[in-house]
Design a protein around this motif. Sequence first.
Motif, PDB file in Angstrom:
ATOM      1  N   TYR A  75      34.615  25.113 -54.683  1.00 54.93           N
ATOM      2  CA  TYR A  75      35.067  26.085 -53.692  1.00 54.93           C
ATOM      3  C   TYR A  75      36.124  26.979 -54.318  1.00 54.93           C
ATOM      4  O   TYR A  75      36.773  26.601 -55.280  1.00 54.93           O
ATOM      5  CB  TYR A  75      35.672  25.374 -52.482  1.00 54.93           C
ATOM      6  CG  TYR A  75      34.658  24.716 -51.589  1.00 54.93           C
ATOM      7  CD1 TYR A  75      33.758  25.478 -50.850  1.00 54.93           C
ATOM      8  CD2 TYR A  75      34.599  23.329 -51.489  1.00 54.93           C
ATOM      9  CE1 TYR A  75      32.820  24.873 -50.022  1.00 54.93           C
ATOM     10  CE2 TYR A  75      33.670  22.712 -50.657  1.00 54.93           C
ATOM     11  CZ  TYR A  75      32.789  23.495 -49.929  1.00 54.93           C
ATOM     12  OH  TYR A  75      31.879  22.898 -49.117  1.00 54.93           O
TER      13      TYR A  75
ATOM     14  N   VAL B 226      34.350  20.170 -56.559  1.00 54.59           N
ATOM     15  CA  VAL B 226      34.300  19.075 -55.578  1.00 54.59           C
ATOM     16  C   VAL B 226      33.232  18.046 -55.969  1.00 54.59           C
ATOM     17  O   VAL B 226      33.493  16.851 -56.039  1.00 54.59           O
ATOM     18  CB  VAL B 226      34.054  19.608 -54.152  1.00 54.59           C
ATOM     19  CG1 VAL B 226      34.016  18.467 -53.151  1.00 54.59           C
ATOM     20  CG2 VAL B 226      35.133  20.606 -53.762  1.00 54.59           C
TER      21      VAL B 226
ATOM     22  N   LYS C 122      37.780   8.655 -51.162  1.00 54.53           N
ATOM     23  CA  LYS C 122      39.046   9.137 -50.597  1.00 54.53           C
ATOM     24  C   LYS C 122      38.874  10.450 -49.853  1.00 54.53           C
ATOM     25  O   LYS C 122      37.933  11.191 -50.090  1.00 54.53           O
ATOM     26  CB  LYS C 122      40.050   9.354 -51.737  1.00 54.53           C
ATOM     27  CG  LYS C 122      40.463   8.083 -52.438  1.00 54.53           C
ATOM     28  CD  LYS C 122      41.884   8.251 -53.000  1.00 54.53           C
ATOM     29  CE  LYS C 122      42.384   6.942 -53.579  1.00 54.53           C
ATOM     30  NZ  LYS C 122      41.841   6.687 -54.925  1.00 54.53           N
ATOM     31  N   SER C 123      39.844  10.753 -49.004  1.00 56.33           N
ATOM     32  CA  SER C 123      39.860  12.037 -48.319  1.00 56.33           C
ATOM     33  C   SER C 123      39.883  13.154 -49.362  1.00 56.33           C
ATOM     34  O   SER C 123      40.661  13.099 -50.309  1.00 56.33           O
ATOM     35  CB  SER C 123      41.107  12.098 -47.433  1.00 56.33           C
ATOM     36  OG  SER C 123      41.119  13.305 -46.744  1.00 56.33           O
ATOM     37  N   GLY C 124      38.997  14.118 -49.209  1.00 53.93           N
ATOM     38  CA  GLY C 124      38.930  15.220 -50.166  1.00 53.93           C
ATOM     39  C   GLY C 124      37.986  14.968 -51.331  1.00 53.93           C
ATOM     40  O   GLY C 124      37.842  15.813 -52.210  1.00 53.93           O
TER      41      GLY C 124
ATOM     42  N   GLY D  48      34.818  14.851 -51.248  1.00 52.52           N
ATOM     43  CA  GLY D  48      33.594  15.653 -51.148  1.00 52.52           C
ATOM     44  C   GLY D  48      32.499  15.063 -50.277  1.00 52.52           C
ATOM     45  O   GLY D  48      31.349  15.507 -50.334  1.00 52.52           O
TER      46      GLY D  48
ATOM     47  N   THR E 209      31.236  17.647 -47.828  1.00 52.35           N
ATOM     48  CA  THR E 209      30.544  18.660 -48.639  1.00 52.35           C
ATOM     49  C   THR E 209      29.132  18.176 -48.979  1.00 52.35           C
ATOM     50  O   THR E 209      28.148  18.915 -48.838  1.00 52.35           O
ATOM     51  CB  THR E 209      31.343  18.923 -49.935  1.00 52.35           C
ATOM     52  OG1 THR E 209      32.676  19.302 -49.572  1.00 52.35           O
ATOM     53  CG2 THR E 209      30.704  19.999 -50.781  1.00 52.35           C
TER      54      THR E 209
ATOM     55  N   GLU F  99      31.697  10.109 -40.472  1.00 52.06           N
ATOM     56  CA  GLU F  99      32.714   9.247 -39.845  1.00 52.06           C
ATOM     57  C   GLU F  99      32.479   9.042 -38.358  1.00 52.06           C
ATOM     58  O   GLU F  99      33.329   9.355 -37.529  1.00 52.06           O
ATOM     59  CB  GLU F  99      34.104   9.816 -40.107  1.00 52.06           C
ATOM     60  CG  GLU F  99      34.439   9.698 -41.584  1.00 52.06           C
ATOM     61  CD  GLU F  99      35.899   9.996 -41.865  1.00 52.06           C
ATOM     62  OE1 GLU F  99      36.747   9.445 -41.158  1.00 52.06           O
ATOM     63  OE2 GLU F  99      36.156  10.762 -42.790  1.00 52.06           O
TER      64      GLU F  99
ATOM     65  N   HIS G  13      35.162   5.458 -43.853  1.00 49.47           N
ATOM     66  CA  HIS G  13      36.302   4.932 -44.598  1.00 49.47           C
ATOM     67  C   HIS G  13      36.420   3.424 -44.367  1.00 49.47           C
ATOM     68  O   HIS G  13      37.310   2.780 -44.912  1.00 49.47           O
ATOM     69  CB  HIS G  13      37.606   5.589 -44.104  1.00 49.47           C
ATOM     70  CG  HIS G  13      37.790   6.989 -44.588  1.00 49.47           C
ATOM     71  ND1 HIS G  13      38.144   7.273 -45.878  1.00 49.47           N
ATOM     72  CD2 HIS G  13      37.664   8.181 -43.963  1.00 49.47           C
ATOM     73  CE1 HIS G  13      38.237   8.592 -46.019  1.00 49.47           C
ATOM     74  NE2 HIS G  13      37.938   9.160 -44.868  1.00 49.47           N
TER      75      HIS G  13
HETATM   76  N1  LIG Z   1      34.738  25.769 -47.034  1.00 47.97           N
HETATM   77  C1  LIG Z   1      35.634  25.350 -47.931  1.00 47.97           C
HETATM   78  N2  LIG Z   1      36.388  26.243 -48.631  1.00 47.97           N
HETATM   79  C2  LIG Z   1      37.258  25.833 -49.570  1.00 47.97           C
HETATM   80  N3  LIG Z   1      37.483  24.538 -49.876  1.00 47.97           N
HETATM   81  C3  LIG Z   1      36.791  23.615 -49.213  1.00 47.97           C
HETATM   82  C4  LIG Z   1      35.820  23.959 -48.207  1.00 47.97           C
HETATM   83  N4  LIG Z   1      35.272  22.820 -47.738  1.00 47.97           N
HETATM   84  C5  LIG Z   1      35.884  21.813 -48.394  1.00 47.97           C
HETATM   85  N5  LIG Z   1      36.778  22.273 -49.288  1.00 47.97           N
HETATM   86  C6  LIG Z   1      37.592  21.462 -50.214  1.00 47.97           C
HETATM   87  O1  LIG Z   1      36.723  20.570 -50.886  1.00 47.97           O
HETATM   88  C7  LIG Z   1      37.281  19.270 -50.997  1.00 47.97           C
HETATM   89  C8  LIG Z   1      36.352  18.252 -50.401  1.00 47.97           C
HETATM   90  O2  LIG Z   1      36.289  18.427 -48.999  1.00 47.97           O
HETATM   91  P1  LIG Z   1      35.417  17.500 -48.052  1.00 47.97           P
HETATM   92  O3  LIG Z   1      35.582  18.002 -46.671  1.00 47.97           O
HETATM   93  O4  LIG Z   1      34.035  17.395 -48.587  1.00 47.97           O
HETATM   94  O5  LIG Z   1      36.164  16.072 -48.237  1.00 47.97           O
HETATM   95  P2  LIG Z   1      35.912  14.691 -47.516  1.00 47.97           P
HETATM   96  O6  LIG Z   1      35.619  13.674 -48.567  1.00 47.97           O
HETATM   97  O7  LIG Z   1      34.914  14.852 -46.434  1.00 47.97           O
HETATM   98  O8  LIG Z   1      37.348  14.374 -46.883  1.00 47.97           O
HETATM   99  P3  LIG Z   1      37.748  13.636 -45.497  1.00 47.97           P
HETATM  100  O9  LIG Z   1      37.610  12.157 -45.758  1.00 47.97           O
HETATM  101  O10 LIG Z   1      39.184  14.020 -45.316  1.00 47.97           O
HETATM  102  O11 LIG Z   1      36.872  14.148 -44.405  1.00 47.97           O
HETATM  103  C9  LIG Z   1      38.644  19.342 -50.327  1.00 47.97           C
HETATM  104  O12 LIG Z   1      39.617  19.487 -51.340  1.00 47.97           O
HETATM  105  C10 LIG Z   1      38.569  20.574 -49.456  1.00 47.97           C
HETATM  106  O13 LIG Z   1      39.820  21.192 -49.333  1.00 47.97           O
END
Ligand SMILES: Nc1ncnc2c1ncn2[C@@H]1O[C@H](COP(=O)(O)OP(=O)(O)OP(=O)(O)O)[C@@H](O)[C@H]1O
Length: 218
Positions: free
Chosen positions: A13, A22, A41-43, A45, A48, A169, A201
């Motif tokens: 991103y 990611v 972990k949170s973030g 992906g 995504t 989740e 999680h």
């Molecule tokens: N549309 C977007 N634009 C920019 N960055 C993004 C976008 N979507 C996600 N990100 C970034 O990509 C990374 C992964 O995000 P993602 O939402 O996939 O994480 P996650 O594993 O689902 O986290 P969580 O457990 O908190 O839901 C994060 O650092 C987030 O800030």
Amino acid sequence: MALLELISITKSYGKPEKKTLVLDNLNFSVSEGEMLAVMGKSGSGKTTLLNIIAGIDYQDTGEYIFDNQSVKLRRTSDGVRFRRNKIGVIVQHFALINDYTVYENVEMGLWESKLSRRERRTRTIETLEKLEISGLVNQYPPELSGGEKQRTAIGRAVVARPLLILADEPTGSLDKQTEDSIMDIFKDMNQSGSTMIIITHDEDVASRCTRTIKLEKR
Ligand SMILES: Nc1ncnc2c1ncn2[C@@H]1O[C@H](COP(=O)(O)OP(=O)(O)OP(=O)(O)O)[C@@H](O)[C@H]1O
Ligand SMILES: [Mg+2]
């Protein structure tokens, strides 16, 4: 048989000069009938990844194959067509329509189907009964508990009997007992033929799945 396959998927991103990677060269496949847990972990992906599988977002490079076909989507409407009657998505924060009743929120899952009005009604009622929310048909989402909202969101995702159900989740903010009953519903749907991918999680939720993959934070 593989229902879907991800081959060397990357996704970042941000602007070209300040990119966040990611997903980096992700490879895995999901067989028909699996119930896969995705942890990390949170973030890391997870959402995504789910969005790519659902056709809500697209990879930068690599190939995504669903049901033996390479998925190449360019715009939102392609994604809608791709998911139609094949993939049901339960998003991270439910996304129920507050102006629609529980019945209407679940029936929405059939808007894209070719069923007649009568068949839609039968199918919606069946689903509401299975999820034990038939008593709530005329209530609106703001009048529901977290568990009831979650069941309504599940109803909308499964009413069309999709090949694949994706859940982000789904038990995130629920108590143990509600979590257990949601997992029972998922097991049931899995046993009646839907492949499932569940982001969680929670180790207990993952332990009730048939396999777990873990995403690493980049
Ligand atoms: N549309 C977007 N634009 C920019 N960055 C993004 C976008 N979507 C996600 N990100 C970034 O990509 C990374 C992964 O995000 P993602 O939402 O996939 O994480 P996650 O594993 O689902 O986290 P969580 O457990 O908190 O839901 C994060 O650092 C987030 O800030
Ligand atoms: Mg997420």
